[in-house]
Design a protein around this motif. Structure first.
Motif, mmCIF file in Angstrom:
data_model
loop_
_atom_site.group_PDB
_atom_site.id
_atom_site.type_symbol
_atom_site.label_atom_id
_atom_site.label_comp_id
_atom_site.label_asym_id
_atom_site.label_seq_id
_atom_site.Cartn_x
_atom_site.Cartn_y
_atom_site.Cartn_z
ATOM 1 N N GLN A 15 33.537 25.959 21.823
ATOM 2 C CA GLN A 15 33.231 25.019 20.735
ATOM 3 C C GLN A 15 32.652 23.725 21.297
ATOM 4 N N GLY A 16 31.580 23.277 20.690
ATOM 5 C CA GLY A 16 30.919 22.053 21.147
ATOM 6 C C GLY A 16 29.706 22.343 21.999
ATOM 7 N N ALA A 17 29.605 23.575 22.495
ATOM 8 C CA ALA A 17 28.433 23.965 23.294
ATOM 9 C C ALA A 17 27.455 24.729 22.413
ATOM 10 N N GLU A 18 26.181 24.429 22.554
ATOM 11 C CA GLU A 18 25.169 25.130 21.762
ATOM 12 C C GLU A 18 24.835 26.452 22.448
ATOM 13 N N VAL A 19 25.737 27.428 22.243
ATOM 14 C CA VAL A 19 25.609 28.711 22.912
ATOM 15 C C VAL A 19 25.733 29.830 21.879
ATOM 16 N N MET A 20 24.807 30.759 21.915
ATOM 17 C CA MET A 20 24.880 31.961 21.083
ATOM 18 C C MET A 20 25.650 33.014 21.867
ATOM 19 N N VAL A 21 26.725 33.512 21.302
ATOM 20 C CA VAL A 21 27.574 34.494 21.980
ATOM 21 C C VAL A 21 27.461 35.835 21.276
ATOM 22 N N ASP A 22 27.220 36.888 22.047
ATOM 23 C CA ASP A 22 27.149 38.227 21.467
ATOM 24 C C ASP A 22 27.616 39.223 22.521
ATOM 25 N N PHE A 23 27.782 40.483 22.129
ATOM 26 C CA PHE A 23 28.212 41.503 23.085
ATOM 27 C C PHE A 23 27.355 42.744 22.929
ATOM 28 N N CYS A 24 27.294 43.531 23.998
ATOM 29 C CA CYS A 24 26.530 44.779 23.964
ATOM 30 C C CYS A 24 27.267 45.815 24.792
ATOM 31 N N MET A 25 26.796 47.058 24.698
ATOM 32 C CA MET A 25 27.415 48.164 25.415
ATOM 33 C C MET A 25 26.424 48.741 26.426
ATOM 34 N N ARG A 26 26.914 49.073 27.612
ATOM 35 C CA ARG A 26 26.052 49.729 28.594
ATOM 36 C C ARG A 26 25.624 51.102 28.077
ATOM 37 N N TYR A 27 26.580 51.828 27.525
ATOM 38 C CA TYR A 27 26.301 53.126 26.912
ATOM 39 C C TYR A 27 26.803 53.056 25.471
ATOM 40 N N GLY A 28 25.970 53.333 24.515
ATOM 41 C CA GLY A 28 26.400 53.262 23.122
ATOM 42 C C GLY A 28 25.846 52.040 22.426
ATOM 43 N N ASN A 29 26.406 51.756 21.279
ATOM 44 C CA ASN A 29 25.922 50.662 20.444
ATOM 45 C C ASN A 29 27.007 49.617 20.194
ATOM 46 N N PRO A 30 26.599 48.350 20.036
ATOM 47 C CA PRO A 30 25.228 47.840 20.051
ATOM 48 C C PRO A 30 24.656 47.863 21.477
ATOM 49 N N SER A 31 23.431 48.255 21.583
ATOM 50 C CA SER A 31 22.804 48.440 22.892
ATOM 51 C C SER A 31 22.424 47.110 23.527
#
Length: 251
Positions: A15-31
């Motif tokens: 919080q307070g940092a202008e950062v977009m956080v997301d996750f992905c999968m090496r195999y599978g989705n979300p890719s």
């Protein structure tokens, strides 16, 4: 526990940092490809890629990085990137592991006699070829033992999930739990430090096959200590590692 929970909690931890956080999968989705494209489309010109494997290994961290770089090859204007290094010896991570062990032992009817740190195995030849995984796993166990203030006989390192004909890192968890039970150990606890979140290797292999091997050989009490998942100490450790690796990028 959903991976979205970890993502949202880390987002809150930053919080307070202008950062977009997301996750992905090496195999599978979300890719990996879909998430890199999403970030580029959103205007991200710097990406910090964080393989959620505390201990580096060729089949895990390296292949995740490979896929990330493979996806970047398709970008005409590549963002600046950084890779978070393995965090197997980060004090906050070790402390989070120790806290989970302390909670499990405090709630046990009788204290387990031995704690097995069961890491996902890899072929033994990887060690000879220079993969640092085995050494990093041993160090994680040692640091955890030192943080807990235990003797060397109370905590040991083993490796699980062997398949195929060649030799893998030893001792094998499923054989070791049986050997300990046959030697008279009645109460055993198992933790899987190499996994940041529970998965089939922990929810089914440890609590199924490995537990069964121990009980069948004469064990009486088997305690599985869950992965750190979305525990507050784990989220704080990951958020701290991310902030450190974003150094110079944040206002």
């Amino acid at each position: 526990m959903r991976k979205e929970n970890i993502q949202q909690l880390i987002e809150a931890g930053l919080q307070g940092a202008e950062v977009m956080v997301d996750f992905c999968m090496r195999y599978g989705n979300p890719s990996t490809k879909s998430k890199v494209r999403k970030m580029v489309d959103a205007g991200c010109d710097r990406i910090l890629f964080f393989p959620l494997y505390p201990n580096y290994a060729g089949p895990t961290s390296a292949t995740a990085n490979d896929q990330f770089f493979r996806v970047l090859m398709e970008e005409k204007w590549q963002p600046v990137v950084r890779i978070v290094p393995p965090y197997f010896d980060e004090p906050a991570y070790i402390d989070a592991l120790a806290q989970s062990v302390e909670r499990a032992y405090a709630s046990a009817k009788e204290r387990p006699e031995i704690l097995l740190c069961s890491y996902h195995g890899v072929p033994e030849r990887y060690l000879r070829e220079g993969d640092p995984y085995h050494c990093q796993c041993q160090k994680t166990t040692r640091l955890l033992r030192e943080r807990l203030g235990w003797s060397e006989t109370e905590i040991i390192t083993t490796f699980q999930s062997k398949f195929g004909p060649e030799e893998w890192l030893k001792p094998y968890t499923v054989e070791e739990v049986a050997r300990r039970a046959e030697a008279g150990v009645k109460r055993l606890a198992v933790i899987a430090p190499a996994f940041s979140a529970d998965c089939i290797e922990t929810l089914e292999e440890i609590q199924g096959e490995i537990c069964e091997a121990f009980m069948h050989a004469g064990g009486e009490s088997f305690t599985y200590i869950p992965c750190l998942n979305d525990q507050p100490a784990h989220i704080a450790a990951l958020s701290g590692i991310i902030r450190e690796n974003l150094g110079g990028w944040l206002a």
